[in-house]
Design an enzyme around this catalytic site. Structure first.
Site, short mmCIF file in Angstrom:
data_model
loop_
_atom_site.label_atom_id
_atom_site.label_comp_id
_atom_site.label_asym_id
_atom_site.label_seq_id
_atom_site.Cartn_x
_atom_site.Cartn_y
_atom_site.Cartn_z
N LYS A 199 62.59 51.18 -13.20
CA LYS A 199 62.94 50.88 -14.58
C LYS A 199 61.97 51.55 -15.55
CE LYS A 199 64.21 46.89 -17.44
NZ LYS A 199 64.36 45.41 -17.45
N GLU A 205 53.50 52.50 -6.81
CA GLU A 205 53.99 52.72 -5.45
C GLU A 205 55.19 53.67 -5.44
OE1 GLU A 205 52.57 48.34 -5.63
OE2 GLU A 205 53.56 49.81 -6.95
N GLY A 259 64.41 42.90 -13.13
CA GLY A 259 64.34 43.68 -11.90
C GLY A 259 65.01 43.02 -10.72
N ARG A 260 64.80 41.70 -10.55
CA ARG A 260 65.37 41.03 -9.37
C ARG A 260 66.86 40.77 -9.51
NH1 ARG A 260 61.51 38.53 -11.94
NH2 ARG A 260 61.78 36.51 -12.97
N GLU A 345 59.53 34.68 -7.51
CA GLU A 345 59.14 35.43 -8.71
C GLU A 345 59.75 34.81 -9.95
OE1 GLU A 345 58.19 39.86 -8.64
OE2 GLU A 345 60.09 39.85 -9.73
N HIS A 376 63.66 30.34 18.74
CA HIS A 376 62.66 30.53 19.80
C HIS A 376 61.29 30.85 19.22
CE1 HIS A 376 65.56 30.36 23.16
NE2 HIS A 376 66.40 30.82 22.24
N LYS A 504 47.98 44.62 -10.29
CA LYS A 504 48.23 46.00 -10.68
C LYS A 504 47.09 46.52 -11.57
CE LYS A 504 53.30 45.72 -10.71
NZ LYS A 504 54.51 45.86 -11.56
#
Length: 543
Positions: A199, A205, A259-260, A345, A376, A504
């Site tokens: 965005k 990253e 964003g999410r 978030e 398991h 950040k």
């Protein structure tokens, strides 16, 4: 005494402490189930939610519905659906539901234009009308993003793998160089298209991986022809162009989409490329169907609202610190990862919308994995651990596999786990089992407590006939709206995420120190960081 409409969130939630818990035995729990839901299974948008094993009475549910009314939840739902400025700390609207409106109902021309671009690009790639340099076919798509620009489309593409018949889509998010290197070593630059999803177009990253991917492309391609091999999805067009993306290859993002929630925007382009535009539209339509249910149904039969209120009860009254999401579907194995961002978030906040510290708990840790794998490993904790962890079981009743025998085994395992969590096993029953298997009375007494399970562990089963694009869209929207409804009850802002900023900010000076680009006076001031910076620099001397 204050009227409920005048009470604070903390006061309202404190009142839950006075309500009874159903934890004394199975008889009480069964009674509460029957009393709570005359019809314990409710359906909407292709999903059925089974509340019959929720540890809650009709009286408690009525109290929770009263709290929802006092917090004006219905009004807040309308504000969300209509795109009002609910993100008060960033002065932004939250209108991701607009992205899945049918075109004949769409009043945002920018959304319609972007949807047409998604269709054009995806169809050109799928029909080989979009070719790479020297007219070579694009066989692979590498999507570079992180957070909402990665988790949503990655999860969807895995979930809809049975519908994937286009170019193969790969996802890169980790700044660890091995993530990108291990993917690119199997691909050819001439046949690869890179999608940079960011965005802001300044996420560290994503930019680091994008720079490495561009360099990899240039090992085979001329630098004046990357327009056939790079697309960007960003609101920062200037930065994308400066990076080298052709303007016609930049799809927009908007401030009113968090964003999410961005998989419904052009961030979802990889989904359309992998599965086809019609399946992508069916995904949007499923989500829209759940939007309509959320906006139009009374809160007493509203699936997202009821799920939200149940978790408020579990977290603020039953002291649940975590919630397990267990999809009994291989295709949905990434759903818990996706929900971790969506839930934590959004609602992992310590202040209310006015900036005041809250005195009640908000949010729980979300975790889980695909059944039957988890049975398991961590199911031991669910059944016999000291914490009572509510569970959401996600269960497609039919599979895309033709092996009905194994699908029956899968469904049986899911239903058995739900039943075991609820009913448990008494010490007396455990001892009798041991006696029936030939153990002595002394041995049965010794092992009885080890084999007993307490039961009374609440769980919800969310089912669908089959995992389809439409059902998947509805499932994601169900959780989105549940999270929002909880935020209204708790009085917090579900649409900002300031907590991710500090790390950040601190990483940049540390990176400068690791590269020996900083003066001694600017070196990390704390001993721990300074020590490991020195160790890193020493290890990489001469390299």
């Amino acid at each position: 005494m204050k009227k409920k409409s005048e009470q604070s969130t903390s006061e309202l939630l404190k009142s839950l402490k006075e309500l009874p818990l159903y934890s004394s035995g199975m008889n009480d729990l069964n009674f509460s189930m029957n009393e709570c839901y005359p019809n314990p299974r409710l359906s909407a948008a292709g999903l059925t939610v089974d509340f019959s094993r929720a540890s809650i009475s009709q009286g408690v549910l009525n109290e929770l519905l009263s709290i929802a009314e006092s917090k004006h939840l219905v009004e807040h739902i309308q504000l969300l659906i209509n795109g009002y400025e609910l993100n008060n700390t960033e002065q932004r609207a939250a209108h991701h539901t607009a992205l899945r409106l049918p075109e004949n109902l769409q009043n945002r021309v920018e959304v319609t234009a972007t949807q047409h671009e998604i269709k054009r690009i995806s169809e050109q790639l799928r029909t080989e009308k979009w070719s790479g340099q020297d007219d070579l076919t694009i066989t692979d798509i590498v999507n570079i993003g992180i957070g909402g620009s990665d988790l949503g489309p990655r999860m969807i593409c895995h979930a809809l793998a049975n519908y994937a018949d286009g170019p193969k889509v790969h996802f890169i998010a980790n700044v660890d160089p091995r993530d990108l290197e291990c993917t690119l070593q199997t691909l050819s630059p001439s046949n690869t298209l890179i999608i940079i999803s960011s965005k802001s177009f300044n996420t560290t990253e994503t930019l680091e991986n994008a720079l490495s991917a561009r360099q990899w492309l240039l090992t085979e391609l001329s630098d004046d022809d990357l327009s056939k091999h790079v697309i960007a999805v960003s609101s920062n067009i200037k930065a994308a162009v400066e990076f080298g993306v052709a303007p016609e290859n930049i799809l927009p993002m908007w401030d009113w989409v968090g964003g999410r929630y961005s998989l419904w925007s052009a961030i979802g382009l990889p989904i359309a490329i992998a599965t086809g535009h019609q399946n992508y539209c069916d995904l949007l339509a499923g989500a829209h169907s759940m939007d309509q249910h959320f906006a139009q149904s009374p809160i007493s039969t509203n699936l997202p609202v009821l799920l939200a209120l149940l978790e408020v009860w579990y977290i603020n009254r039953c002291d649940a610190k975590s919630i397990a999401v267990l999809p009994y579907s291989h295709e949905l194995r990434l759903l818990p990862d996706y929900l971790q961002q969506l839930v934590m978030e959004s609602n992992g906040k310590q202040v209310d919308k006015q900036g005041n510290l809250v005195s009640h708990r908000t949010c729980a840790t979300i975790w889980g994995s695909a059944g039957t794998i988890g049975q398991h490993s961590f199911h031991q904790l669910l059944h016999q651990g000291t914490e009572n962890i509510p569970v959401d079981f996600i269960l497609p009743l039919s599979s895309h596999s033709d092996n009905k025998h194994k699908q029956a085994h899968l469904v049986a395992n899911c239903l058995a786990q739900s039943k075991a969590l609820t009913e448990g096993k008494t010490i007396a029953a455990a001892e009798q089992e041991l006696l029936d298997s030939g153990a002595s009375t002394e041995e049965a007494k010794r092992l009885g407590t080890h084999k007993a399970s307490p039961g009374n562990r609440p769980n919800t089963i969310i089912t669908m006939e089959k995992l389809t694009p439409g059902n998947l869209g509805a499932l994601i929207a169900l959780y989105e709206h549940k999270v929002f409804a909880q935020s209204v009850i708790w009085g917090i802002n579900a649409f900002d995420q300031w907590g991710v900023e500090l790390g950040k900010q601190l990483s940049n000076p540390i990176l400068a120190a690791l590269k020996a680009e900083t003066k001694d006076s600017q070196a990390p001031s704390d001993a721990t960081t300074a020590h490991w910076c020195e160790q890193f620099i020493e290890m990489h001397k001469g390299s």
